[in-house]
Motif scaffolding. Structure first.
Motif, PDB file in Angstrom:
ATOM      1  N   LEU A 165       0.825  -1.203   0.000  1.00  0.00           N
ATOM      2  CA  LEU A 165       0.000   0.000   0.000  1.00  0.00           C
ATOM      3  C   LEU A 165       0.864   1.260   0.000  1.00  0.00           C
ATOM      4  CD1 LEU A 165      -3.010   0.235   2.388  1.00  0.00           C
ATOM      5  CD2 LEU A 165      -1.588   2.211   1.997  1.00  0.00           C
ATOM      6  N   VAL A 166       1.890   1.252   0.847  1.00  0.00           N
ATOM      7  CA  VAL A 166       2.750   2.430   0.935  1.00  0.00           C
ATOM      8  C   VAL A 166       3.570   2.576  -0.354  1.00  0.00           C
ATOM      9  CG1 VAL A 166       4.637   3.501   2.217  1.00  0.00           C
ATOM     10  CG2 VAL A 166       2.819   2.328   3.433  1.00  0.00           C
ATOM     11  N   ILE A 167       4.002   1.440  -0.905  1.00  0.00           N
ATOM     12  CA  ILE A 167       4.747   1.496  -2.161  1.00  0.00           C
ATOM     13  C   ILE A 167       3.881   2.117  -3.251  1.00  0.00           C
ATOM     14  CG2 ILE A 167       5.734   0.090  -4.015  1.00  0.00           C
ATOM     15  CD1 ILE A 167       6.580  -1.895  -1.759  1.00  0.00           C
ATOM     16  N   ASP A 168       2.652   1.640  -3.366  1.00  0.00           N
ATOM     17  CA  ASP A 168       1.743   2.209  -4.371  1.00  0.00           C
ATOM     18  C   ASP A 168       1.512   3.686  -4.103  1.00  0.00           C
ATOM     19  OD1 ASP A 168       1.620  -0.303  -5.405  1.00  0.00           O
ATOM     20  OD2 ASP A 168      -0.378  -0.784  -4.596  1.00  0.00           O
ATOM     21  N   GLY A 169       1.384   4.014  -2.806  1.00  0.00           N
ATOM     22  CA  GLY A 169       1.164   5.413  -2.448  1.00  0.00           C
ATOM     23  C   GLY A 169       2.349   6.279  -2.837  1.00  0.00           C
ATOM     24  N   ILE A 170       3.562   5.774  -2.594  1.00  0.00           N
ATOM     25  CA  ILE A 170       4.758   6.545  -2.945  1.00  0.00           C
ATOM     26  C   ILE A 170       4.890   6.644  -4.463  1.00  0.00           C
ATOM     27  CG2 ILE A 170       7.297   6.517  -2.920  1.00  0.00           C
ATOM     28  CD1 ILE A 170       7.159   5.423  -0.076  1.00  0.00           C
ATOM     29  N   ASN A 171       4.711   5.516  -5.136  1.00  0.00           N
ATOM     30  CA  ASN A 171       4.849   5.528  -6.598  1.00  0.00           C
ATOM     31  C   ASN A 171       3.815   6.432  -7.257  1.00  0.00           C
ATOM     32  OD1 ASN A 171       7.010   3.835  -6.559  1.00  0.00           O
ATOM     33  ND2 ASN A 171       5.855   1.976  -7.021  1.00  0.00           N
ATOM     34  N   GLY A 172       2.600   6.450  -6.685  1.00  0.00           N
ATOM     35  CA  GLY A 172       1.549   7.259  -7.289  1.00  0.00           C
ATOM     36  C   GLY A 172       1.495   8.667  -6.735  1.00  0.00           C
ATOM     37  N   GLY A 173       2.273   8.933  -5.706  1.00  0.00           N
ATOM     38  CA  GLY A 173       2.256  10.269  -5.103  1.00  0.00           C
ATOM     39  C   GLY A 173       0.950  10.580  -4.401  1.00  0.00           C
TER      40      GLY A 173
ATOM     41  N   HIS B  14      -8.515  -4.217   1.858  1.00  0.00           N
ATOM     42  CA  HIS B  14      -8.516  -5.525   2.531  1.00  0.00           C
ATOM     43  C   HIS B  14      -9.743  -5.733   3.406  1.00  0.00           C
ATOM     44  CE1 HIS B  14      -4.496  -6.014   1.051  1.00  0.00           C
ATOM     45  NE2 HIS B  14      -4.161  -4.857   1.575  1.00  0.00           N
ATOM     46  N   ASP B  15     -10.597  -4.733   3.496  1.00  0.00           N
ATOM     47  CA  ASP B  15     -11.850  -4.899   4.207  1.00  0.00           C
ATOM     48  C   ASP B  15     -11.650  -5.163   5.697  1.00  0.00           C
ATOM     49  OD1 ASP B  15     -14.518  -4.634   3.969  1.00  0.00           O
ATOM     50  OD2 ASP B  15     -14.920  -6.778   3.767  1.00  0.00           O
ATOM     51  N   THR B  16     -10.505  -4.786   6.218  1.00  0.00           N
ATOM     52  CA  THR B  16     -10.262  -4.935   7.652  1.00  0.00           C
ATOM     53  C   THR B  16      -9.291  -3.835   8.045  1.00  0.00           C
ATOM     54  OG1 THR B  16      -9.204  -6.328   9.320  1.00  0.00           O
ATOM     55  CG2 THR B  16      -8.500  -6.675   7.069  1.00  0.00           C
ATOM     56  N   PRO B  17      -9.387  -3.331   9.292  1.00  0.00           N
ATOM     57  CA  PRO B  17      -8.492  -2.231   9.665  1.00  0.00           C
ATOM     58  C   PRO B  17      -7.036  -2.693   9.726  1.00  0.00           C
ATOM     59  CG  PRO B  17     -10.246  -2.557  11.298  1.00  0.00           C
ATOM     60  CD  PRO B  17     -10.304  -3.710  10.367  1.00  0.00           C
ATOM     61  N   PRO B  18      -6.092  -1.797   9.449  1.00  0.00           N
ATOM     62  CA  PRO B  18      -4.683  -2.190   9.515  1.00  0.00           C
ATOM     63  C   PRO B  18      -4.270  -2.439  10.960  1.00  0.00           C
ATOM     64  CG  PRO B  18      -4.864   0.170   9.184  1.00  0.00           C
ATOM     65  CD  PRO B  18      -6.256  -0.380   9.081  1.00  0.00           C
ATOM     66  N   VAL B  19      -3.393  -3.434  11.150  1.00  0.00           N
ATOM     67  CA  VAL B  19      -2.903  -3.746  12.497  1.00  0.00           C
ATOM     68  C   VAL B  19      -1.462  -3.258  12.625  1.00  0.00           C
ATOM     69  CG1 VAL B  19      -4.440  -5.693  12.744  1.00  0.00           C
ATOM     70  CG2 VAL B  19      -2.184  -6.042  11.781  1.00  0.00           C
ATOM     71  N   TYR B  20      -0.868  -3.457  13.781  1.00  0.00           N
ATOM     72  CA  TYR B  20       0.436  -2.803  13.981  1.00  0.00           C
ATOM     73  C   TYR B  20       1.505  -3.257  13.002  1.00  0.00           C
ATOM     74  CZ  TYR B  20       2.357  -6.595  17.058  1.00  0.00           C
ATOM     75  OH  TYR B  20       2.842  -7.754  17.588  1.00  0.00           O
ATOM     76  N   ALA B  21       1.442  -4.530  12.600  1.00  0.00           N
ATOM     77  CA  ALA B  21       2.464  -5.007  11.671  1.00  0.00           C
ATOM     78  C   ALA B  21       2.392  -4.267  10.333  1.00  0.00           C
ATOM     79  CB  ALA B  21       2.317  -6.507  11.450  1.00  0.00           C
ATOM     80  N   SER B  22       1.174  -3.869   9.922  1.00  0.00           N
ATOM     81  CA  SER B  22       1.046  -3.121   8.666  1.00  0.00           C
ATOM     82  C   SER B  22       1.695  -1.757   8.806  1.00  0.00           C
ATOM     83  CB  SER B  22      -0.424  -2.919   8.307  1.00  0.00           C
ATOM     84  OG  SER B  22      -1.224  -3.961   8.745  1.00  0.00           O
ATOM     85  N   TYR B  23       1.498  -1.131   9.963  1.00  0.00           N
ATOM     86  CA  TYR B  23       2.046   0.202  10.180  1.00  0.00           C
ATOM     87  C   TYR B  23       3.578   0.200  10.200  1.00  0.00           C
ATOM     88  CZ  TYR B  23      -2.333   2.572  11.438  1.00  0.00           C
ATOM     89  OH  TYR B  23      -3.568   3.156  11.422  1.00  0.00           O
ATOM     90  N   VAL B  24       4.161  -0.739  10.972  1.00  0.00           N
ATOM     91  CA  VAL B  24       5.596  -0.612  11.222  1.00  0.00           C
ATOM     92  C   VAL B  24       6.423  -0.809   9.976  1.00  0.00           C
ATOM     93  CG1 VAL B  24       5.634  -1.043  13.680  1.00  0.00           C
ATOM     94  CG2 VAL B  24       5.681  -2.979  12.122  1.00  0.00           C
ATOM     95  N   LEU B  25       5.982  -1.711   9.081  1.00  0.00           N
ATOM     96  CA  LEU B  25       6.777  -1.868   7.873  1.00  0.00           C
ATOM     97  C   LEU B  25       6.580  -0.654   6.973  1.00  0.00           C
ATOM     98  CD1 LEU B  25       8.638  -4.137   7.617  1.00  0.00           C
ATOM     99  CD2 LEU B  25       7.165  -5.231   5.956  1.00  0.00           C
ATOM    100  N   GLY B  26       5.344  -0.145   6.961  1.00  0.00           N
ATOM    101  CA  GLY B  26       5.055   1.030   6.142  1.00  0.00           C
ATOM    102  C   GLY B  26       5.932   2.213   6.501  1.00  0.00           C
ATOM    103  N   GLN B  27       6.190   2.405   7.804  1.00  0.00           N
ATOM    104  CA  GLN B  27       6.943   3.609   8.167  1.00  0.00           C
ATOM    105  C   GLN B  27       8.421   3.509   7.789  1.00  0.00           C
ATOM    106  OE1 GLN B  27       5.759   3.880  12.208  1.00  0.00           O
ATOM    107  NE2 GLN B  27       7.588   2.957  13.070  1.00  0.00           N
ATOM    108  N   ALA B  28       8.909   2.287   7.559  1.00  0.00           N
ATOM    109  CA  ALA B  28      10.289   2.150   7.084  1.00  0.00           C
ATOM    110  C   ALA B  28      10.449   2.783   5.698  1.00  0.00           C
ATOM    111  CB  ALA B  28      10.681   0.674   7.046  1.00  0.00           C
ATOM    112  N   PHE B  29       9.403   2.661   4.859  1.00  0.00           N
ATOM    113  CA  PHE B  29       9.481   3.237   3.511  1.00  0.00           C
ATOM    114  C   PHE B  29       9.506   4.760   3.574  1.00  0.00           C
ATOM    115  CE2 PHE B  29       7.722  -0.953   2.967  1.00  0.00           C
ATOM    116  CZ  PHE B  29       8.369  -1.413   1.834  1.00  0.00           C
ATOM    117  N   LEU B  30       8.732   5.295   4.534  1.00  0.00           N
ATOM    118  CA  LEU B  30       8.727   6.751   4.669  1.00  0.00           C
ATOM    119  C   LEU B  30      10.116   7.250   5.059  1.00  0.00           C
ATOM    120  CD1 LEU B  30       5.347   7.408   6.497  1.00  0.00           C
ATOM    121  CD2 LEU B  30       5.839   7.325   4.060  1.00  0.00           C
TER     122      LEU B  30
END
Lengths: 319, 461, 298
Positions: free
Chosen positions: B85-93, B343-359
């Protein structure tokens, strides 16, 4: 005479090519070969047992002892010399194998396999409980030195690989000598009929004990080399799935030749790393499927593909 | 660099086949083996050329998380989904400011996903393959602490920039010092310290407490940190029983009997994933939750799945300000909405922590480029820009304050679970936030010693 | 006193669970001399199948007690389908091969089935905890037991009893014993050994799946549960004597009680208990408590 000279030359050439590969191949491949040769030593030990119809689901015991010798000698004794560590690790696993051998040499078939498994799982349990050694996380092993020479980076990778290659060659040569000895010639005889071997005045139990010790020492050496290459040890080294993988490779390789374990090990590492890369979600299925196909269509392992072209009996003797 | 190796290799491959194989009668097997290896190298050479040609417009990232096994469901797959999700977000701005520029310095992220299963030796091999064969520019990921410990020195040796996502052990930067390795989440000590702090306010007179944690490094470390924090914050409380069932045991009937008999006021647990759920089914059926205050330090990923099967009143940790504890910022609103849409479900902590590495990577590259006249920075320049970085992530602020600027600290939060049909099911009430400097040791301190020594220098206001 | 009761009951519950999980493995080994590593996968498939069927059943809003029937139905379907496929499609071609090779065949099947589970059910855990709460609880002072756990004891006794009757009191059992004793001689006497093998394997597979199905309501069913169970089941079977059903029962009891005692009295050693018991038994009595020694051929 002329013929064995020719064979010796062939193996020397093969060794030279492999040594050269350390300089020519990219680093990831050198590392992969390094790991494959280390594990190949364990498989070589299994070959010795398997020729007698014995299989151990507990070689991880010695593999792990070898690995932890490297780790703990570095941690507590400040020992980092690869030669010393290899001697130390091999000796310790040999000693343990002597003890374990008294218990397991009485057993055959699946009982032999399961008792070996029990010992490796006890070591696993002890290590998981040892928080001072990082429990399941394990701990890192310092960089090895080689008789005072302390290479770094790419040089370390190459030297470490050459060291493993030399140790593997020595291991293969030892087993080759062993298989040509009287004790070695008994391997298949024991598998075929123990009672008759006893009638020859040979202690079958003693012969099997010797095999357990040899296999244990080889697995310990493999553990030392693997720990030096990977740079990290953890209790997973003693877990039964690790043993299962060694047995897997033994079957994959076949027992036709002392070189087969190393070839099988290298193919297995290649297979797994590409399965990881191209089928990250189903790599287990790829491995399992390959194993099934091999058992069905190549009952004597990969080596049978190669030796089939030559006269079968003579190649058997070569080993 | 890859083309150089390639040139060196091609003649070697031919040589093995033609010159050596014939005159010496090289064993056929070795020829095959080498040919295979060479073929592998040749194949890799092609893809390397490809990567080379587009180096400026693409950045290739290796992403490692559990795709198989028991850790895949609760951590591995959410981490992968969060990354994608974060990759797509970064690639798409499409990520809100300050991350709204397209790509990383305009370069598109090309992800390579790898399974973390198989133990640390395999992971070291796969890490080398990622860096040297697949030629990735940066590796992000790793959930298991054992893998992180094993990878760190290898990353250093290969000079490969590596950002750890989720692993918890404080040992990485306390026992080692790395230049090429970063971790953009706090280590695990704060999970247990914050739980003990929360208990201090909620139940100042705890007499007895026990614990049930898995018998492996994570469970042992969690209990060690928790009991150390308890002995500082609740000096008169005594330990009743400490249960250490095997990891993935699933069967806790004896342990639950022991906990019932222990008459503990509080039971601490760092169980996660299916083990946690199994424990909850078995413990609630036998009424453990009605007698004891249960403290689950890593239960946030399970609460939405469990709904009313999670008992009301248990303390829930999310290992940081993630998931339900993430602050309501434009970044978080975007992340949540997008994750739920996909994904039809709220993000959990594991989704957040990897995402912030990309930032962290995006900011550092762009910051380093700004200092480099806008050109693509070297790895060393990126590292210099990333050290001691402070940035706004989806959950909260992240501050790379420890480990000489390589180890993050964040605030964290604890709250009580409440199943509320009207509010959409799983909710958390009585949330308390703890500042990063309150629950993390200062630079240079060894975590366990610091807790045992009374957590000196903690700033909790 | 309460601790003693707890150790007794917990030990019995755990032993019953172990027995249910291990009995199929020992049956197959006893008759066919196959150590079935894929037994763990059968367990996992049974658990997933049960979770799925209970889920569907509960959603349909039918009588809650019927959920128990779903557990049995799931075990039956999974066991029969996988058992037939594995025996007829794979193992059949291996009987003339070495025992250890057959272990590897089942290991390969295990690897394939592990990923198959992931392809069918994904990686998110499933649960079907409805039946677990349905039977209520029993209280002894501070101790609260789940009646579902206690019902495992009944299930273990029923399964063990049925199996004993089937082997010792029926025609099929007599044939089975003949085949166990001497395969070639039985064939010569006109026993359809091939069919006996198929039936045995399928029964063993159903038992493996049943172990999983009965566990499903207590746990969250997740990828990898099979791996954990294999080693446990192996240990029990080795302790009791490979291939002996009464042995599996005694082995389960020893492990169950020792483990419960460890949990209550000395939790630090819980991890070792099972391997300590296993090595102890093997060192003293290599063939296991109820194992038979095999005559050596000259």
């Amino acid at each position: 005479m002329n013929r064995s000279y020719q064979i010796a030359l062939r193996y020397a050439a093969a060794l030279a090519v492999l040594a050269a590969a350390g300089f020519l191949l990219p680093q990831w491949a050198v590392f992969l070969l390094n790991l494959a040769l280390s594990k190949g030593l364990v498989v070589l030990g299994l070959l010795v047992l398997w020729r007698t119809g014995l299989i151990s689901f507990g070689q991880a015991l010695y593999f792990c002892i070898g690995g932890y010798v490297v780790g703990m000698a570095g941690l507590y004794l400040d020992l980092h010399d690869a030669f010393v560590l290899l001697a130390f690790g091999t000796a310790l696993s040999l000693a343990v194998a002597v003890l374990v051998g008294f218990l397991v040499a009485r057993y055959r078939q699946i009982f032999f396999a399961m008792l070996s498994l029990a010992f490796s799982m006890i070591l696993y349990g002890v290590l998981v409980k040892t928080e001072a050694l990082g429990s399941t996380d394990g701990f890192n092993v310092g960089r090895p030195t080689f008789l005072g020479y302390a290479p770094e980076g790419e040089a370390l990778a190459i030297v470490s690989y050459l060291f493993t290659l030399a140790a593997s060659a020595a291991g293969a040569f030892t087993v080759w000598l062993y298989l040509r000895s009287t004790l070695g010639h008994l391997t298949t005889a024991i598998r075929d009929n123990e009672v008759r071997v006893e009638y020859l005045g040979v202690s079958v139990r003693g012969a099997i004990h010797a095999k357990v010790v040899l296999a244990g020492a080889l697995a310990g050496a493999g553990g030392v080399l693997s720990a030096l290459a990977v740079g990290h040890v953890d209790p997973e080294m003693a877990y039964w799935t690790t043993s299962g993988e060694f047995v897997f490779v033994t079957i994959l390789a076949g027992t036709g030749n002392v070189v087969a374990p190393f070839l099988g090990s290298a193919l297995f590492e290649l297979l797994r790393t590409y399965a990881f890369q191209y089928t990250p979600y189903t790599w287990q299925m790829v491995l399992g499927g390959t194993l099934l196909l091999l058992i069905l269509f190549l009952p004597d392992g990969i080596w049978s593909l190669l030796s089939r072209r030559k006269a079968a009996p003579s190649t058997r003797r070569e080993a | 660099m890859m083309t150089r190796i390639n040139e060196r290799l091609m003649p070697a491959r031919n040589a093995t086949r033609r010159r050596l194989a014939k005159p010496f009668g090289l064993p056929f097997g070795l020829t095959i083996g080498l040919a295979l290896a060479a073929a592998a190298v040749a194949g890799f050479g092609l893809s390397a050329d490809h990567a080379q040609a587009q180096q400026t417009s693409e950045i290739k990232l290796g992403i490692v998380s559990f795709l198989a096994g028991p850790a895949a469901g609760p951590f591995g797959i959410p981490a992968r989904d969060g990354s994608q999700l974060v990759i797509d977000g970064i690639n798409g701005g499409t990520i809100p400011s300050p991350y709204d520029s397209k790509g990383i310095l305009g370069a598109k992220i090309v992800p390579v996903f790898i399974d973390e299963a198989g133990g640390s030796a395999k992971q070291v091999a796969e890490f080398r393959n990622l860096v040297q064969r697949q030629n990735v520019d940066v590796v992000i990921g790793y959930i298991s602490s054992g893998d992180c410990l094993a990878i760190a020195p290898v990353a250093e040796e290969l000079k490969a920039l590596t950002i750890f996502g989720d692993c918890g052990t404080p040992r990485i930067f306390e026992q080692g010092s790395y230049k090429y390795v970063f971790r953009t989440r706090s280590h695990a000590a704060m999970d247990n310290i914050s739980a003990a702090l929360y208990l201090k306010e909620m139940m100042p007179n705890i007499g007895r407490y026990g614990g049930i944690n898995q018998n492996y490094a994570w469970g042992q470390d969690s209990w060690r940190d928790f009991s150390a924090a308890m002995s500082v914050l609740h000096p008169s409380a005594e330990v009743t029983t400490k249960q250490f069932p095997k990891i993935f045991a699933g069967q806790y009937s004896s342990e639950i009997s022991a906990l019932l008999l222990s008459r503990s006021d509080v039971v601490h647990s760092s169980l996660w994933g299916a083990d946690l759920e199994s424990f909850i089914f078995q413990a609630t059926a036998r009424g453990l939750n009605r007698r004891t205050q249960l403290v689950f330090t890593s239960a946030e990923p399970n609460m939405f799945r469990l709904g009313d099967k999670m008992p009301d009143g248990v303390l829930i940790g999310a290992r940081g300000p993630y998931g339900v504890y993430a602050h309501d910022t434009p970044l978080n609103r975007w992340f949540r909405a997008e994750y739920i849409r996909r994904h039809d479900t709220p993000p959990v902590y594991a989704s957040y922590v990897l995402g912030q590495a990309f930032l962290a990577l995006k900011i550092s590259v762009e910051k380093a480029a700004a200092a480099n006249e806008g050109n693509w920075p070297t790895t060393e320049q990126i590292i210099a820009a990333m050290e001691y970085l402070e940035f706004e992530a989806f959950g909260s602020r992240v501050n790379l304050a420890l480990g000489k600027g390589h180890q993050a600290i964040t605030e964290t939060a604890v709250g009580r679970y409440k199943y509320d049909e009207a509010a959409g099911g799983a909710t958390i009430v009585d949330i308390k936030y703890y500042p990063a400097e309150c629950v993390n040791p200062p630079e240079g301190a060894e975590t366990v010693e610091w807790i045992r020594g009374g957590m000196k220098g903690a700033r909790c206001d | 006193m309460l601790t003693a009761i707890a150790i007794g009951v917990d030990g019995l519950v755990y032993a019953s669970w172990l027995f249910l999980v291990a009995v199929g493995l020992t049956l197959i080994f006893g008759v066919m001399k196959i150590l079935n590593v894929a037994h763990g996968s059968l367990y996992a498939f049974g658990a997933y199948g049960a979770a799925t069927m209970v889920g569907i059943y509960t959603q349909a809003g039918l009588a809650p007690l019927g959920a128990f029937a779903m557990l049995l139905v799931a075990a039956l379907i999974v066991g029969v389908v996988l058992g037939v496929v594995m025996e007829r499609g794979l193992l059949r071609f291996m009987y003339q091969r070495d025992e250890v090779i057959i272990v590897l065949v089942t290991y390969a099947a295990f690897l394939v089935l592990e990923d198959l589970i992931k392809l069918i059910w994904g990686v998110d855990p499933y649960y079907a905890s409805e039946p677990y709460g349905l039977l209520g609880i029993s209280e002894i002072s501070d101790l609260v037991f789940s009646n579902y756990d206690l019902s495992l004891i009944v299930m273990a006794v029923v399964v063990g009893g049925l199996l004993w009757v089937a082997v010792n009191r029926t025609r099929w059992g007599k044939l089975l014993q003949a085949v166990i004793h001497d395969r070639e001689m039985s064939e010569a006497f006109g026993i359809n050994v091939s069919r006996v093998y198929t039936v045995t394997f399928v029964v063993g597979a159903v038992l493996g799946a049943l172990g999983g199905a009965l566990t499903a309501p207590m746990i969250s069913v997740t990828p990898g549960i099979g791996v954990e169970v294999i080693v446990l089941a192996f240990a029990v079977v080795v302790i009791g004597g490979m291939g002996s059903v009464p042995g599996a029962a005694i082995g389960s009891l020893i492990v169950g009680i020792s483990r419960a005692a460890a949990v209550h009295l000395l939790p630090e050693v819980e991890l070792f208990v099972i391997y300590a018991v296993m090595s102890g038994v093997l060192v003293l009595r290599p063939q296991g408590l109820f194992g038979q020694t095999f005559a050596k051929r000259i």
